[in-house]
Write an enzyme that holds these catalytic residues in place. Structure first.
Site, PDB file in Angstrom:
ATOM      1  CG  ASN A  96      24.386  24.244  55.914  1.00  0.00           C
ATOM      2  OD1 ASN A  96      23.395  23.681  55.461  1.00  0.00           O
ATOM      3  ND2 ASN A  96      24.525  24.493  57.207  1.00  0.00           N
ATOM      4  CG  ASP A 306      30.499  21.145  62.808  1.00  0.00           C
ATOM      5  OD1 ASP A 306      30.507  21.514  61.622  1.00  0.00           O
ATOM      6  OD2 ASP A 306      29.894  20.130  63.193  1.00  0.00           O
ATOM      7  CG  PHE A 324      21.600  16.515  64.562  1.00  0.00           C
ATOM      8  CD1 PHE A 324      22.028  15.807  65.672  1.00  0.00           C
ATOM      9  CD2 PHE A 324      20.705  15.912  63.688  1.00  0.00           C
ATOM     10  CE1 PHE A 324      21.577  14.507  65.912  1.00  0.00           C
ATOM     11  CE2 PHE A 324      20.256  14.618  63.914  1.00  0.00           C
ATOM     12  CZ  PHE A 324      20.690  13.917  65.025  1.00  0.00           C
ATOM     13  N   GLY A 325      22.987  20.748  65.713  1.00  0.00           N
ATOM     14  CA  GLY A 325      23.863  21.875  65.411  1.00  0.00           C
ATOM     15  C   GLY A 325      24.005  22.874  66.537  1.00  0.00           C
TER      16      GLY A 325
END
Length: 419
Positions: A96, A306, A324-325
Site C-alpha cells: 500500500n 488493519d 476509509f482507514g
C-alpha cells in the site's frame, strides 16, 4: 548477551509452563532456563515489571506504513518502532505504497529498510501489477526474496479467472493468496453499514451481502483449484458461517478480523466522526457478537489492527468524501484484550503466524525467544495526539482500553518501552 525476565506469568498453551509464574533466562536469543527463581547475577539485562505477562510473539497480519511514496503518513523506520512499542514481534506490511510493492526489487527495498528493527517484517507483495487487478505481479520472484503472501490491499479481485490462476500459480511454492471480500457492484458510493443507522443518518450503505457474495465466490474457486487463501478483515455474522463451513469441508482458508470491529458498531456514527469510517464498515451488534464468537471457537484465525495511517486532509472532510482507514498498532492489544479476555486475545494475536510462514515455537528451554511482554490489567484512555504514529487518524481516540505492552524480544533483538 544474557537477558533475565523475572516473575512473568507465561501464557502459551503449547508450553508446560502455561499459566505459571516463572523466571526466564535468555542467552544469545535462545531460552536457556525457565525456573521458579533464577539468580540475577547470571544476567546482563533484568526485566522486572509489575504484573508482567509473557506470551508467544504477537503478529499483526495487516499493516500499512506509507513508505515509499507516503512518508508524510508513516515511514518504515517509525512504523517498525511503533510495532515494537506495541509488543509485536512480527508485522505483515501491505503493498500500500507508491510505487506498489509488485516486484523483487520493491520487496528488497522494504527488507533493507526494516532489517535493523527488532520486529520481523513479513512483506506482502501485490497480487497484480500496480494492484490494478489486470495482470499478475511477479509473485514467484517476490517469493524468492522472502515474500510469503500476495494481496492488492483493500482492492477486490474482480477478475475471477485471475484469482483462479493465482491460486494455481502459487501452489508449488506455498504462496498465500489474499482476496479482499467486497462485491463492488453492491457497494457503489456506500460509506457505512447498510442498516438502521445508515437510514437514520442519511448515509449510503454497504450491505453485508456485498461481503458474503464475494466470499462465496472465492471459496468456490478455492474448492476447484486448491491452494491457500486468506480472507482479510471479515465483518459479518454471515461471513463467519461461510468460513466455518469451508474449514469443515477441508479447504485451506484462513481469515482475520480488525480489532475495531470487536468493540464498535455503527451506533458510534451518530456524530458523523470520520475516524469511524473504515473498510469494511462497522456493522451492527449481532455481527459484532458473531465475530467474537468466531474468534473464540477458532473459525476466525486472528485479529489485526488493519493499521492504515492517513494525513489529516484525508479525514477532515464531509463523511461521504473522507478516506476509509484508521491507525491501530498502539491499541491492538488493549482493544483485543478488552473484547476477548487475555488468553483469547493472545490466541487471536498469534493465530495467523503459521498461515504467513512464521516459524512455530514455544516458550520452552532450547527454543528461540519470540516473546511479547505485557500487563493485561492496565487500563488507559487513548489520546491520538500522544500516540507515536505519525498520523493521528485513530478510531479509538477517547475510548478506554485494557492492557498495555511492555515490549518484545525476538532472538537477540529486543525493545523495552522504558529504555
Amino acid at each position: 548477551m544474557q537477558v533475565l525476565i523475572k516473575s512473568a506469568t507465561i501464557l502459551d498453551r503449547a508450553s508446560d509452563h502455561h499459566n505459571k509464574k516463572r523466571d526466564i533466562l535468555i542467552f544469545n536469543g535462545i531460552i536457556q532456563k525457565i525456573a521458579a527463581s533464577i539468580d540475577q547475577k547470571e544476567a546482563d539485562l533484568v526485566i522486572d515489571k509489575p504484573n508482567l505477562h509473557v506470551s508467544l510473539g504477537w503478529f499483526d497480519s495487516s499493516v500499512s506504513f506509507g513508505e515509499p511514496g507516503y512518508e508524510h503518513r508513516e515511514t518504515l523506520a517509525n512504523g517498525m518502532q511503533v510495532s515494537a512499542q506495541s509488543g509485536l514481534c512480527h508485522v505483515a506490511i501491505n503493498a500500500n505504497s507508491a510505487p506498489i510493492t509488485d516486484n523483487k526489487s520493491a520487496v528488497s527495498f522494504i527488507a533493507q529498510r526494516t532489517e535493523d528493527s527488532p520486529v520481523n517484517a513479513v512483506i506482502v507483495g501485490a497480487l497484480t501489477q500496480g494492484s490494478k487487478g489486470i495482470d499478475q505481479a511477479e509473485m514467484f520472484d517476490m517469493n524468492t526474496v522472502g515474500c510469503p503472501s500476495f494481496y492488492d490491499y483493500k482492492r477486490p479481485t474482480d477478475d475471477v479467472n485471475l484469482l483462479k490462476l493465482s491460486l494455481q500459480y502459487t501452489q508449488p511454492f506455498g504462496g498465500l493468496v489474499q482476496s479482499f471480500p467486497l462485491e463492488k457492484g453492491l457497494a457503489t458510493k456506500g460509506v457505512v453499514h447498510e442498516g438502521i443507522a445508515s437510514t437514520q443518518l442519511g448515509l449510503k450503505g454497504i450491505s453485508s451481502t456485498a461481503e458474503t457474495l464475494r466470499i462465496q465466490r472465492d471459496l468456490g474457486i478455492l474448492e476447484y483449484t486448491g491452494g491457500k487463501l486468506h480472507i482479510p478483515t471479515i465483518s459479518s455474522a454471515a461471513s463467519v458461517k461461510l468460513i466455518k463451513a469451508a474449514k469443515k469441508s477441508g479447504l485451506d482458508v484462513s481469515c482475520s478480523v480488525a480489532a475495531h470491529h470487536l468493540l464498535f458498531t455503527d451506533d458510534v456514527l451518530e456524530g458523523f466522526d470520520t475516524q469511524y469510517k473504515v473498510m469494511p464498515p462497522l456493522r451492527d451488534e449481532a455481527d459484532r457478537k458473531a465475530l467474537i464468537k468466531g474468534l473464540l471457537d477458532g473459525t476466525i484465525d486472528g485479529v489485526t489492527s488493519d493499521h492504515n495511517p492517513l494525513d489529516i486532509e484525508s479525514k477532515k472532510k464531509e463523511f461521504d468524501h473522507a478516506d476509509f482507514g484508521t491507525i491501530g498498532l498502539e491499541c491492538l492489544f488493549g482493544a483485543t484484550n478488552k473484547a476477548l479476555g487475555t488468553e483469547a486475545a493472545v490466541d487471536a494475536l498469534t493465530g495467523l503466524r503459521a498461515a504467513f510462514g512464521i516459524n512455530s515455537t514455544t516458550i520452552e528451554e532450547g527454543q528461540t525467544a519470540d516473546l511479547s511482554l505485557f500487563d493485561p490489567q492496565e487500563t488507559w484512555t487513548v489520546d491520538a495526539k500522544t500516540l507515536p504514529s505519525f498520523s493521528k487518524n485513530c478510531i479509538y481516540h477517547g475510548h478506554k482500553l485494557q492492557g498495555k505492552a511492555y515490549g518484545m524480544i525476538l532472538g537477540e533483538k529486543y525493545h523495552l518501552n522504558d529504555e
